[in-house]
Design a protein around this motif. Sequence first.
Motif, short mmCIF file in Angstrom:
data_model
loop_
_atom_site.label_atom_id
_atom_site.label_comp_id
_atom_site.label_asym_id
_atom_site.label_seq_id
_atom_site.Cartn_x
_atom_site.Cartn_y
_atom_site.Cartn_z
N ARG A 30 -16.83 24.29 -6.32
CA ARG A 30 -16.50 23.14 -5.50
C ARG A 30 -17.30 23.15 -4.21
NH1 ARG A 30 -12.23 19.40 -4.69
NH2 ARG A 30 -12.52 18.65 -2.58
N ARG A 31 -17.33 24.33 -3.57
CA ARG A 31 -18.06 24.46 -2.32
C ARG A 31 -19.54 24.11 -2.53
NH1 ARG A 31 -17.00 30.09 0.13
NH2 ARG A 31 -14.89 29.52 -0.44
N VAL A 34 -19.90 20.06 -4.07
CA VAL A 34 -19.39 18.99 -3.21
C VAL A 34 -19.85 19.17 -1.77
CG1 VAL A 34 -17.32 17.85 -2.35
CG2 VAL A 34 -17.38 18.69 -4.70
N ASP A 35 -19.59 20.35 -1.20
CA ASP A 35 -19.84 20.54 0.24
C ASP A 35 -21.31 20.82 0.56
OD1 ASP A 35 -17.13 20.25 0.36
OD2 ASP A 35 -16.72 22.40 0.40
N ALA A 38 -23.79 18.31 -2.19
CA ALA A 38 -23.36 16.90 -2.26
C ALA A 38 -23.86 16.20 -3.52
CB ALA A 38 -23.81 16.14 -1.01
N LEU A 40 -21.82 15.89 -6.06
CA LEU A 40 -20.60 15.20 -6.48
C LEU A 40 -19.76 14.86 -5.26
CD1 LEU A 40 -19.38 17.56 -9.40
CD2 LEU A 40 -20.67 15.44 -9.65
N THR A 41 -19.08 13.71 -5.30
CA THR A 41 -18.09 13.43 -4.27
C THR A 41 -16.82 14.19 -4.62
OG1 THR A 41 -17.10 11.58 -5.46
CG2 THR A 41 -19.00 11.07 -4.07
N PRO A 42 -15.88 14.37 -3.66
CA PRO A 42 -14.63 15.06 -4.00
C PRO A 42 -13.91 14.42 -5.19
CG PRO A 42 -14.81 14.81 -1.64
CD PRO A 42 -15.97 14.07 -2.24
N ASP A 43 -13.94 13.08 -5.25
CA ASP A 43 -13.30 12.40 -6.39
C ASP A 43 -14.00 12.69 -7.70
OD1 ASP A 43 -11.38 11.39 -4.81
OD2 ASP A 43 -12.17 9.33 -4.74
N ASP A 44 -15.34 12.67 -7.67
CA ASP A 44 -16.11 13.02 -8.87
C ASP A 44 -15.72 14.41 -9.35
OD1 ASP A 44 -17.64 10.76 -8.95
OD2 ASP A 44 -19.30 11.61 -7.78
N PHE A 45 -15.58 15.33 -8.38
CA PHE A 45 -15.29 16.71 -8.75
C PHE A 45 -13.94 16.81 -9.47
CE2 PHE A 45 -13.76 21.01 -8.17
CZ PHE A 45 -14.87 21.76 -8.49
N THR A 46 -12.92 16.18 -8.90
CA THR A 46 -11.59 16.21 -9.50
C THR A 46 -11.61 15.58 -10.89
OG1 THR A 46 -10.73 15.95 -7.29
CG2 THR A 46 -9.17 15.64 -9.08
#
Lengths: 182, 184
Positions: A30-31, A34-35, A38, A40-46
């Motif tokens: 995730r880090r 997303v972070d 970038a 993926l957006t946080p929503d994309d990741f979920t």
Amino acid sequence: MTPAPTPRQLFVAFFQVAISGFGGTLPFARRMLVDKRAWLTPDDFTETLSLCQSLPGPNIVNMSIVVGARSAGALGSLCAFAGLVGAPVLIIITMGALYSRFSDVPQVRGALLGLGAAASGLLAATAVRTAEPLLRSRWKVAAPFVIAGFVGIVVLGAPLPYVLLALAPLSIAVSWWWKRRA
Amino acid sequence: MVEAAGVKSGDTLLALAAQFGGLSLIAFGGANALIPEIRHQSVDVHRWMTDQDFAALYAIAQACPGPNFLVSTLVGWKAAGLAGALVATAAMCGPSCLLTFWVAKAWDRYRETEWRAAVGGGLAPVTVGFVFASAFVLVRAADANWRLAAVSLLSAALAYFTKLNPVWWLLGAGAIGAFGVFGR
């Protein structure tokens, strides 16, 4: 969103995730995705994670396949996957070789006894952790299947594929009915 | 322990490919739910190793970085050396990765469908039951005396109540064990 990553960037990113993740690589993924990068957006990741969770295979492996496929097709998947599993497989094979060579040494046997006990306790905690959200949100429909899965394997000693085949259709039907009702 | 590398027949490789290839497609949540089946096949059916070996290999896989399917790599190693490790890894990853690749391509069409949510929601509790079974089987294999049981309990408590990286207490338990505290 940054431009789609190249196969080479995918390899490097998943390699870094693999070597930093002990016991659980998802937070590191995730880090990274997303972070840091970038991609993926946080929503994309979920959303991607929920896809990966509903497919067989480790979540993080599936994630490397999905992210790779979306950015660079089959080659992207292959590079992301190779980055993720290459180093860990080499490390584990080295450890396996050391084990076959030194498993008769008393100190090694003793160390593995301690390590084994700690690892099994860790998995017990993981089981409880994974069960909690499920039982909290819908214990009436979930608990019978958790118990049935455990009993089928441990008490009845049935092969896992059979237990899964017996329980999954019913559990999916109940889950369907539950969502409709809600 | 006899070194296994390079001396096993193709039968062992075929058995590894069949075992892990089949498990790959039902590995919801990864290898953790499959531990009882992998142990049963490796110890009882094929006799590639003892129960203690299996517990040790699982422990080694946990103490190394990487996804949880790596225990299958070690089982393959123990059964048939380097070729076994590679065959077991490929068999464990191949089918599920191909399926994921194929589904990822089709995914956007089914993004919010009800059946997908129902399948995910239905598989989850069964998988959780399997993870409990895996933990039970491993604890039973690993905890040969009360000291080891105490280590398991402490490890579970640390994992549940703290956010510490588990690798520290896994290695700690190993280091203490090297002095013969738990037997040998």
